[in-house]
Scaffold this motif. Structure first.
Motif, PDB file in Angstrom:
ATOM      1  N   LEU A 125       0.923  -1.112   0.057  1.00 29.15           N
ATOM      2  CA  LEU A 125      -0.123   0.114   0.204  1.00 29.15           C
ATOM      3  C   LEU A 125       0.912   1.182  -0.048  1.00 29.15           C
ATOM      4  N   GLY A 126       0.369   2.226  -0.826  1.00 25.75           N
ATOM      5  CA  GLY A 126       1.227   3.462  -0.860  1.00 25.75           C
ATOM      6  C   GLY A 126       2.478   3.243  -1.225  1.00 25.75           C
ATOM      7  N   ASP A 127       3.579   4.042  -0.295  1.00 29.59           N
ATOM      8  CA  ASP A 127       4.963   3.904  -0.858  1.00 29.59           C
ATOM      9  C   ASP A 127       5.596   2.653  -0.281  1.00 29.59           C
ATOM     10  N   ALA A 128       4.967   1.606   0.432  1.00 27.64           N
ATOM     11  CA  ALA A 128       5.613   0.428   0.975  1.00 27.64           C
ATOM     12  C   ALA A 128       6.223  -0.233  -0.208  1.00 27.64           C
ATOM     13  N   SER A 129       7.309  -1.010   0.296  1.00 27.77           N
ATOM     14  CA  SER A 129       7.972  -1.770  -0.817  1.00 27.77           C
ATOM     15  C   SER A 129       8.640  -2.995  -0.289  1.00 27.77           C
ATOM     16  N   TYR A 152      12.579  -4.724  -4.726  1.00 28.32           N
ATOM     17  CA  TYR A 152      13.836  -4.320  -4.928  1.00 28.32           C
ATOM     18  C   TYR A 152      14.621  -5.554  -4.644  1.00 28.32           C
ATOM     19  N   SER A 153      15.815  -5.794  -5.225  1.00 23.65           N
ATOM     20  CA  SER A 153      16.319  -7.230  -5.293  1.00 23.65           C
ATOM     21  C   SER A 153      17.963  -6.673  -5.213  1.00 23.65           C
ATOM     22  N   GLY A 184      14.902  -1.876  -8.276  1.00 24.23           N
ATOM     23  CA  GLY A 184      13.593  -2.020  -7.947  1.00 24.23           C
ATOM     24  C   GLY A 184      13.052  -2.039  -9.415  1.00 24.23           C
ATOM     25  N   ILE A 185      11.903  -2.899  -9.152  1.00 23.28           N
ATOM     26  CA  ILE A 185      10.951  -2.949 -10.577  1.00 23.28           C
ATOM     27  C   ILE A 185       9.630  -2.973  -9.773  1.00 23.28           C
ATOM     28  N   VAL A 186       8.550  -2.213 -10.710  1.00 24.74           N
ATOM     29  CA  VAL A 186       7.321  -2.300 -10.555  1.00 24.74           C
ATOM     30  C   VAL A 186       6.415  -2.424 -11.746  1.00 24.74           C
ATOM     31  N   ALA A 187       5.733  -3.343 -11.572  1.00 23.39           N
ATOM     32  CA  ALA A 187       4.760  -3.456 -12.827  1.00 23.39           C
ATOM     33  C   ALA A 187       3.323  -2.642 -12.697  1.00 23.39           C
ATOM     34  N   MET A 212      13.837   0.889 -11.283  1.00 19.83           N
ATOM     35  CA  MET A 212      14.589   2.075 -10.659  1.00 19.83           C
ATOM     36  C   MET A 212      15.950   1.529 -10.031  1.00 19.83           C
ATOM     37  N   LYS A 213      16.735   2.431  -9.730  1.00 22.82           N
ATOM     38  CA  LYS A 213      18.077   2.348  -9.135  1.00 22.82           C
ATOM     39  C   LYS A 213      18.269   3.493  -8.430  1.00 22.82           C
TER      40      LYS A 213
END
Length: 380
Positions: A125-129, A152-153, A184-187, A212-213
């Motif tokens: 949720l929100g900015d959580a990762s 993120y990995s 980081g990657i988000v779909a 993202m990096k």
């Protein structure tokens, strides 16, 4: 509800399973689950003190951790129906997801050992990762259990990202990753707002990915899923496209391999990967570019009798317009074809007069998004 306050529960070492309806600890309590001890909470669990888990903690409700949770060899399984996970920015050694619905996570989560995806989608949720440390592993990951949010990995080499959106499982694989920080990657389950390049006929209307990096990194390529991509005309025309920033032109990375089909397959690009936005595109049957022969000498001698626009016949909905030096339109035609619909040096806007010798400005609108323009010289 069971409540533990101002005392210690140490060394629960029985090999029999321990059950509790709802366990709550306050700021001064310590709960310790011994080695290999199964400990099941059938309601919500709120840790406001200290919890040491070296056993097998299984939770059927919400998890709230505002205290200190620690585990070296213990496992923690979330088993509830649509549970909520709130734990601040915390690290977990072994976490298993086997919910009867989706798991909502309202805080950042780091896995240092094993993340086991059995059932249920992890919705951040929100900015959580979610962050996977370099030596950690992800087990499982499929249409029934994946990460919906920013993952993120810190892993190196070939790195698998079991990610997706609210609608679809859209895993990504990065090839030969070398990075000093997590990548980081988000779909995203929507069409990317971007301008098509002339070499692309269409792009996916359903999804894109953002990489993202936070520092320099090296990635030799990536593999994207192809799932019910009906806009792709054929496997050979499918490509991966990229843009660094929204609003910038797309760069075609092409394809080095395509497996499966446009309904269920994958596409690989061995082009070095940068931060930015990635999506699937279709080259289609690329139309040839137009070329304007920018001189008209209407002497009926067979040489430059009209304004010839090479390959204009491939663009049936074209519009050709010509303007004089004052910016006034003197000619306009839909469906220019180099045959009977041509410009021969006379106006068709206004009184239809023969235009005087001189330079004129032209525009050729091809299909609403492609436009050519320049000057044409008329000698009468």
């Amino acid at each position: 509800m069971k409540r533990f306050s101002y005392f210690l529960i140490l060394g629960i070492v029985s090999t029999s399973q321990v059950k509790a309806q709802n366990l709550m600890t306050n700021d001064h309590a310590l709960v310790a689950i011994g080695n290999d001890v199964p400990f099941t909470v059938q309601g919500n669990l709120s840790n406001q003190g200290m919890m040491l888990n070296e056993g097998d903690l299984r939770l059927l409700g919400d998890w709230t951790n505002v205290g200190n949770y620690s585990s070296v060899s213990g496992t923690f399984y979330l088993l509830g129906s649509d549970p909520l996970f709130e734990s601040g920015s915390s690290t977990y050694q072994h976490l298993g997801i086997s919910t009867m619905g989706n798991l909502s996570l309202a805080s950042d989560l780091t896995i240092s050992g094993t993340l086991e995806l059995i059932s249920g989608v992890m919705n951040f949720l929100g900015d959580a990762s979610l962050t996977i440390e370099e030596d950690a592993v992800i087990l499982g990951g499929d249409e029934s259990s994946y990460v919906n949010g920013l993952l993120y990995s810190a892993q190196q080499g070939e790195v698998h990202y079991p990610i997706g959106t609210d609608q679809s499982y859209l895993p990504v694989e990065l090839l030969n990753v070398q990075s000093s920080v997590p990548v980081g990657i988000v779909a995203m389950g929507e069409e990317l707002d971007v301008t098509l390049s002339q070499a692309l006929e269409s792009i996916s209307p359903n999804r894109y990915w953002q990489i993202m990096k936070n520092a320099d990194f090296s990635v030799d390529g990536l593999v994207l899923p192809v799932t019910n991509e009906h806009f792709i005309s054929s496997e050979s025309e499918a490509v991966i496209a990229y843009t660094e920033n929204l609003g910038s032109p797309l760069t075609i990375l092409g394809q080095s391999e395509f497996t499966g089909s446009t309904t269920s397959g994958s596409i690989t690009s061995n082009t070095p990967i940068l931060s930015g936005y990635y999506l699937l595109g279709d080259k289609g049957l690329a139309l040839p570019p137009v070329k304007v022969i920018n001189i008209v000498t209407p002497l009926q001698d067979g040489k430059h009798d009209f304004l010839r626009i090479e390959n204009i016949e491939f663009y049936e909905e074209n519009v050709v317009e010509i303007f004089n030096r004052q910016g006034k339109m003197v000619f306009s035609m839909l469906g220019y074809n180099n045959l009977d619909r041509v410009f021969r040096g006379d106006a068709n806007v206004g009184n239809g007069e023969l235009l005087p010798t001189g330079n004129y400005f032209y525009t050729v609108n091809l299909d609403g998004s492609k436009r050519e323009s320049g000057f044409v010289y008329i000698k009468n």
